[in-house]
Design a protein around this motif. Structure first.
Motif, short mmCIF file in Angstrom:
data_model
loop_
_atom_site.label_atom_id
_atom_site.label_comp_id
_atom_site.label_asym_id
_atom_site.label_seq_id
_atom_site.Cartn_x
_atom_site.Cartn_y
_atom_site.Cartn_z
N SER A 282 0.81 -1.22 0.00
CA SER A 282 0.00 0.00 0.00
C SER A 282 0.84 1.27 0.00
O SER A 282 0.34 2.35 -0.28
CB SER A 282 -0.92 0.01 1.22
N SER A 290 -2.94 -3.28 -5.31
CA SER A 290 -4.01 -4.19 -4.94
C SER A 290 -3.69 -5.61 -5.39
O SER A 290 -2.99 -5.82 -6.39
CB SER A 290 -5.35 -3.75 -5.56
N VAL A 291 -4.22 -6.57 -4.64
CA VAL A 291 -3.99 -7.98 -4.96
C VAL A 291 -4.67 -8.33 -6.28
O VAL A 291 -4.12 -9.08 -7.09
CB VAL A 291 -4.50 -8.89 -3.83
N LEU A 308 2.65 -10.29 -0.29
CA LEU A 308 1.83 -9.19 0.22
C LEU A 308 2.52 -8.55 1.41
O LEU A 308 2.89 -9.24 2.37
CB LEU A 308 0.45 -9.71 0.63
N TRP A 313 -5.84 -7.36 3.26
CA TRP A 313 -6.00 -7.42 1.81
C TRP A 313 -7.29 -8.13 1.42
O TRP A 313 -7.65 -9.15 2.00
CB TRP A 313 -4.81 -8.15 1.18
N TRP A 334 -5.49 -11.54 5.33
CA TRP A 334 -6.68 -11.40 4.49
C TRP A 334 -7.80 -10.77 5.29
O TRP A 334 -7.97 -11.06 6.48
CB TRP A 334 -7.13 -12.75 3.95
#
Length: 336
Positions: A282, A290-291, A308, A313, A334
């Motif tokens: 970020s 973004s994923v 990540l 996320w 997540w």
């Protein structure tokens, strides 16, 4: 007397090792210019220094603290008190990555140094004072400019290698050839000489990036830089022809190459080296924010590892045919 020296050395090593990151994390401090620096993300800015991308290529046992600043030479970095702030933070076992030259070349008196003289002495100062704090200096010479001009600009000035007016797509500049021309002269040699003189690890970033850009050639090397035709990139609608500074893609290509190179010169860092395909963060250090965007860009049918960075996320939709694996770094999770 010999036993006393051994005991003193052992005591010093115990102190160093005990101080060697009680949290288990080693810091890499970075000092240099705009080619290394972190960049603002304002207005969708795509410019990145290779140091901004470097955290993607080391694991959580390494903390990257990037102090590089646009427009600084070894002289102005010292004169503005920026180096002293770094010195005060160095702990035994930390690393300092040192890369100057682009702005030392410039004739402005607040920046200019001479290779073989004042430039070298500033590099020696960085090395000595890093070692005085128990740190480990690593010298880099400057990355190349994308200069295919048949006649290099006077003073090797970055601004002379830019033309923000833009060109018609597909137009071939008459003043460019097919051979990458050096603009750094002895400024690329001085760090190598100081490294040899003082027994310091040295990374030939100039040769590495020369081989990269020459290998890509006159046209494809533009993809590494802030080089956009008018209307090609929304954040620079009028276009920009910047042959010095990297875009997101270029910063990651260079950071990956230099991370690999430095672990060859400093084997202790090798166990921390990462080589994931895509990074999501970020704060702009990754390839994407973004994923889902990372998944969308992953090639079909090829195994792709996406790391990540810290944060919560959104789980992405993974189309059929995409083979992606996620690696969550410390602090990443997540969303429920």
């Amino acid at each position: 007397m010999k036993k006393l020296r051994i005991l003193i050395y052992a005591a010093i090593m115990v102190f160093v090792l005990s101080a060697f990151k009680r949290d288990g994390v080693v810091t890499i401090f970075m000092i240099g210019d705009s080619t290394m620096a972190n960049k603002s993300l304002k207005n969708g800015n795509l410019e990145r220094g290779w140091g901004m991308a470097l955290p993607c290529y080391f694991d959580d046992g390494i903390r990257v603290d990037n102090h590089a600043v646009n427009g600084r030479s070894s002289k102005s970095f010292i004169d503005e008190g920026r180096w002293q702030k770094v010195v005060e933070k160095i702990k035994p076992g930390d690393y300092v990555f040192i890369q100057f030259g682009h702005n030392d070349e410039k004739p402005k008196p607040d920046r200019h140094t001479e290779p073989g003289s004042t430039f070298d002495e500033n590099l020696r100062k960085f090395v000595r004072e890093t070692r005085d704090k128990g740190g480990i200096p690593v010298l880099f010479n400057c990355v190349v400019r994308r200069n295919f001009m048949k006649e290099p600009p006077k003073n090797d000035d970055d601004e002379a290698l830019r033309n923000t007016t833009g060109m018609t797509k597909g137009q071939k500049p008459e003043d460019e050839g097919d051979i990458l021309v050096d603009t750094h002269g002895d400024y690329r040699i001085a760090p190598m000489n100081v490294a040899k003189e003082m027994g310091v690890a040295f990374v030939d970033a100039n040769k590495i990036t020369h081989d990269l850009e020459q290998g890509l050639g006159r046209e494809d090397s533009k993809k590494l830089h802030m080089w956009f035709y008018p209307g090609e990139e929304p954040s620079v609608p009028k276009g920009r022809q910047d042959n010095t500074h990297y875009n997101v893609y270029g910063a990651h290509v260079v950071a990956r190459l230099l991370a690999d190179a430095v672990t060859k010169e400093v084997p202790a860092l090798k166990r921390h080296l990462l080589n994931y395909d895509i990074s999501v963060a970020s704060n702009g250090v990754g390839d994407y924010f973004s994923v889902q965007e990372a998944v969308d860009k992953a090639p079909e049918g090829k195994k792709t590892t996406i790391q990540l960075f810290p944060g919560e996320w959104e789980k992405p939709n993974i189309p059929e045919g995409k083979k992606v694996k996620f690696i969550l770094r410390d602090g990443a999770k997540w969303k429920e």
